[in-house]
Design a protein around this motif. Structure first.
Motif, short mmCIF file in Angstrom:
data_model
loop_
_atom_site.label_atom_id
_atom_site.label_comp_id
_atom_site.label_asym_id
_atom_site.label_seq_id
_atom_site.Cartn_x
_atom_site.Cartn_y
_atom_site.Cartn_z
N TYR A 591 0.83 -1.20 0.00
CA TYR A 591 0.00 0.00 0.00
C TYR A 591 0.87 1.25 0.00
O TYR A 591 1.98 1.23 0.53
N ALA A 592 0.32 2.33 -0.56
CA ALA A 592 1.06 3.61 -0.53
C ALA A 592 1.16 4.08 0.91
O ALA A 592 0.30 3.74 1.74
N TRP A 594 0.58 6.06 4.03
CA TRP A 594 -0.63 6.80 4.41
C TRP A 594 -0.29 8.27 4.61
O TRP A 594 0.65 8.62 5.29
N GLN A 598 -3.23 11.01 0.38
CA GLN A 598 -3.86 9.72 0.15
C GLN A 598 -5.31 9.76 0.65
O GLN A 598 -6.23 9.27 0.00
N LYS A 599 -5.48 10.37 1.82
CA LYS A 599 -6.81 10.45 2.43
C LYS A 599 -7.72 11.32 1.55
O LYS A 599 -8.88 10.97 1.30
N ALA A 617 -8.27 4.37 -4.86
CA ALA A 617 -7.06 5.14 -4.56
C ALA A 617 -6.00 4.35 -3.83
O ALA A 617 -4.83 4.71 -3.84
N TYR A 618 -6.41 3.26 -3.18
CA TYR A 618 -5.50 2.61 -2.26
C TYR A 618 -5.22 1.16 -2.65
O TYR A 618 -4.07 0.74 -2.76
#
Ligand code: SF4
Length: 691
Positions: A591-592, A594, A598-599, A617-618
């Motif tokens: 995962y990228a 956080w 990203q949020k 997105a995730y």
């Protein structure tokens, strides 16, 4: 399109029906080879662009000499052709081995007629694949490919300057060709003096389908500028290949279309490596300013007088003191925070009595003045930092709807950036793909294709979506997923690290040939390595590790284990020919990191795609990195090997559905290192014919 079968020895032809009865030639007993005849419109007259000779498509003037069908390629051509003929955007996920570059050409070329073909790529290796396929065709349409102008310029002295300054310098040197005293570009001057010869040579490069480097070399040997010469003959050219900029950067695309003498509705598009497209488009709409630029802009004001000088200095000091220096404190220990553009705008009003937008215009105007002065003084550098600051402030304050997020960020070198980042690049990609005469958008991996469709196009209408299975024999691969390990943060205990170690040791014993183990981060990699004992030679990826050194080690012995990270240089974009890797193990889901960005991306996609923000997105980018790493094993139809995913989350339905369809079908789960080891041992026994 029809498929026929030909005897390699006596050339006797067979229909598919005859082939289904016997796979051997009835005449001489030789194994039959498949050939295809491409024609979606069998009786249509097609004019070959270069020769002008008309023939029916069924005579198949495009297929390469000695063409042999690859598994899945005919289906790819049929589906892409169907989409082009029904005015739909074709979006294809076609794994390694299908031959999608040739497939896409064979879909467009029979329909090309007087239209043009623009092929868009991200990496130079993809350009070379297309050029190779084009050269092999029975008909060779006139083809030109470009890198950037700076890359193709034979005046190497200009290579160290910014692209902006290079273009200015090039423009000036071209203009000076009229003057007897000023320095000028002899490569351009020769184009004017020996126009016929330059055009002949440029057309010869197009006929021979030379890559930009080779075309530049040949033209420079005759003292011509390749970029300008090729641009001048573009109207005669059928196919153009260039990076995404030539397709999705509006001013660059418009300049190209003008030289080509067509508008977009007369251009077919092939966009390769399309998994990059959403990020590329978002980056094009984003902008960033560093504190170093502000400092350079302040220094610039010491040298150039202007009626607005004091206002300019006031704005720059405000940015430097009130925004950048405060940002340092505001960030504290974190590296990324949101910044309200209204706050910046209010600050301008409060401190200087001018709105932020007005300040941006004044900075811009002062920057124009600096450029002019520099030009008058004959400076090599025309670039103005104030112009750049003005441009950024304008973008920062004007890009304010839901599609943007405004940030302050600290980078690795402890420098502060102000940023406006786009969350949605569809305003760049959608109109181009829809306005073109026909569009093929493809990649070796667009999984799930619907997510990529939604990130590239504004609506589902008129899109032909296809996912193809790997053409390589399924019996050549074993895909395993472990049920008892996970990289979920709360599960990263010492026990988990040891279990990963046990898995890797077991696989290392059971696997035949070199193996690669890819982690979610360097940190995790180094921690797990300390739990592993193996008799294999360990190669550990570091920032400085060179690809060529690793390839040499893997070739010298087949008993190595390569440790690296997913998304790194050894797990993406690197080929391991001749089955150099026979096993890839992935540890965790990549995962990228956080962050607030990203949020914001998840929230925006939640709003755009009915609550599926996390998936878009995730999860999807993480699956991309995971499958890219796993894909290093099978690079050709004869490669054999195992893929082991050490994270139980890929077995859960919500994540499993994001994997390529053949992974979903073939993936087996294992409960512990022992079971994993047994499966791999059995796989290799089977490959050796022992069971
Ligand atoms: S005209 Fe061509 S050779 Fe001359 S400076 Fe420009 S790019 Fe370089």
């Amino acid at each position: 399109m029809t498929r026929i079968y030909v005897c390699r020895k006596c050339k006797k032809k067979y229909s598919p029906e005859a082939y289904s009865q016997s796979r051997f030639c009835l005449n001489c007993g030789t194994y039959l080879t498949a050939r295809i005849v491409v024609s979606s419109r069998p009786h249509r007259r097609v004019k070959a662009p270069e020769t002008g000779v008309e023939s029916t498509a069924s005579e198949n003037q495009w297929l390469p000499r000695g063409y042999e069908e690859r598994k899945g390629q005919v289906k790819f051509i049929e589906e892409a052709t169907k989409a082009l003929e029904s005015d739909k955007v074709f979006l294809g996920s076609a794994p390694c081995g299908i031959g999608k570059s040739l497939g896409s050409l064979l879909s467009v070329l029979p329909l090309l007629e007087e239209n043009k073909l623009l092929i868009s790529f991200r990496t130079r290796s993809q350009l070379h694949i297309f050029l190779k396929e084009l050269k092999a065709l029975k008909q060779n349409p006139l083809t030109v490919s470009f890198f950037s102008k700076q890359d193709m310029c034979p005046l190497r002295v200009k290579s160290g300057v910014s692209y902006f300054d290079f273009l200015e310098e090039c423009r000036r040197l071209k203009e000076n060709c009229e003057s007897a005293t000023k320095p000028y570009c002899r490569f351009y001057w020769n184009l004017i003096r020996r126009k016929r010869k330059a055009d002949e040579l440029a057309l010869d490069c197009a006929r021979k389908i030379l890559d930009p480097k080779e075309a530049s070399r040949r033209m420079a040997m005759q003292s011509f500028c390749a970029y300008e010469a090729l641009k001048r003959v573009l109207s005669k050219v059928n196919i153009f290949l260039g990076t995404y900029n030539y397709t999705f950067n509006k001013p660059v695309r418009e300049a190209l279309l003008q030289s080509w003498g067509v508008d977009l509705s007369k251009v077919y598009l092939i966009v390769d490596e399309a998994h990059n497209l959403p990020t590329f488009a978002r980056e094009r709409l984003s902008d960033k300013l560093t504190q170093t630029t502000i400092e350079s802009a302040l220094r610039e004001t010491e040298n150039f007088e202007h009626k607005n000088l004091s206002a300019v200095q006031e704005y720059l000091s405000l940015l430097d003191n009130q925004i950048f220096q405060r940002a340092q404190k505001r960030l504290g220990k974190v590296n990324l925070k949101l910044l309200d553009p209204q706050e910046v705008s209010d600050l301008f009003l409060e401190v200087s009595g001018t709105s932020g937008i007005q300040a941006a215009e004044i900075l811009h105007e002062y920057g124009e003045h600096v450029r002019e002065k520099r030009q008058e003084l004959g400076n090599e550098k025309i670039f103005s930092y104030n112009h750049r600051v003005g441009e950024f402030i304008g973008n920062f304050l004007q890009r304010i709807d839901k599609k943007y997020v405004h940030l302050i960020q600290r980078d690795w070198g402890d420098r502060i950036h102000l940023e406006v980042r786009s969350l949605d690049g569809r305003e760049i990609t959608d109109p181009v793909l829809r306005e073109a005469r026909g569009s093929i958008v493809m990649s070796g991996f667009l999984s799930p294709p619907k997510v990529y469709r939604d990130l590239i196009l504004r609506s589902k209408a008129d899109v032909h979506l296809r996912e193809f299975d790997s053409p390589f024999p399924p019996e050549n691969r074993l895909i395993l997923a472990a049920r008892d390990v996970s990289s979920r943060f709360e599960k990263r205990t010492d026990k988990m690290l040891q279990k990963w170690g046990k898995y890797i040791e077991g696989i290392s014993e059971a696997n035949a040939g070199n193996m690669g183990v890819f982690f979610t981060s360097y940190n995790l990699m180094n921690t797990v390595i300390s739990h592993i004992e193996t008799d294999r030679k360990m190669i550990v990826e570091e920032r400085k590790t060179r690809r060529s050194d690793v390839m040499e080690k893997l070739t010298r012995s087949r008993h190595n284990v390569l440790f690296g990270v997913m998304g790194g240089k050894f797990s993406e974009g690197m080929d391991y020919p001749d089955n150099l890797l026979t096993c890839v193990v992935t540890v965790g889901l990549p995962y990228a990191t956080w962050s607030i960005y990203q949020k914001a991306l998840i929230n925006y996609y939640d709003y755009q795609f009915h609550g599926r923000g996390r998936m878009y997105a995730y999860l999807t980018p993480a699956i991309f990195r995971l499958i890219q790493a796993c894909g290093r094993v099978h690079r050709s139809a004869t490669d054999k090997g195992c893929i082991v995913i050490l994270d139980e989350r890929v077995t859960r339905p919500n994540i499993k559905q994001l994997l390529p369809s053949y992974y979903q079908k073939e993936m087996k789960t294992v409960k512990n290192p022992k079971e994993c080891n047994e499966n791999i041992t059995k796989f290799w026994h089977k490959q050796r014919g022992l069971i």
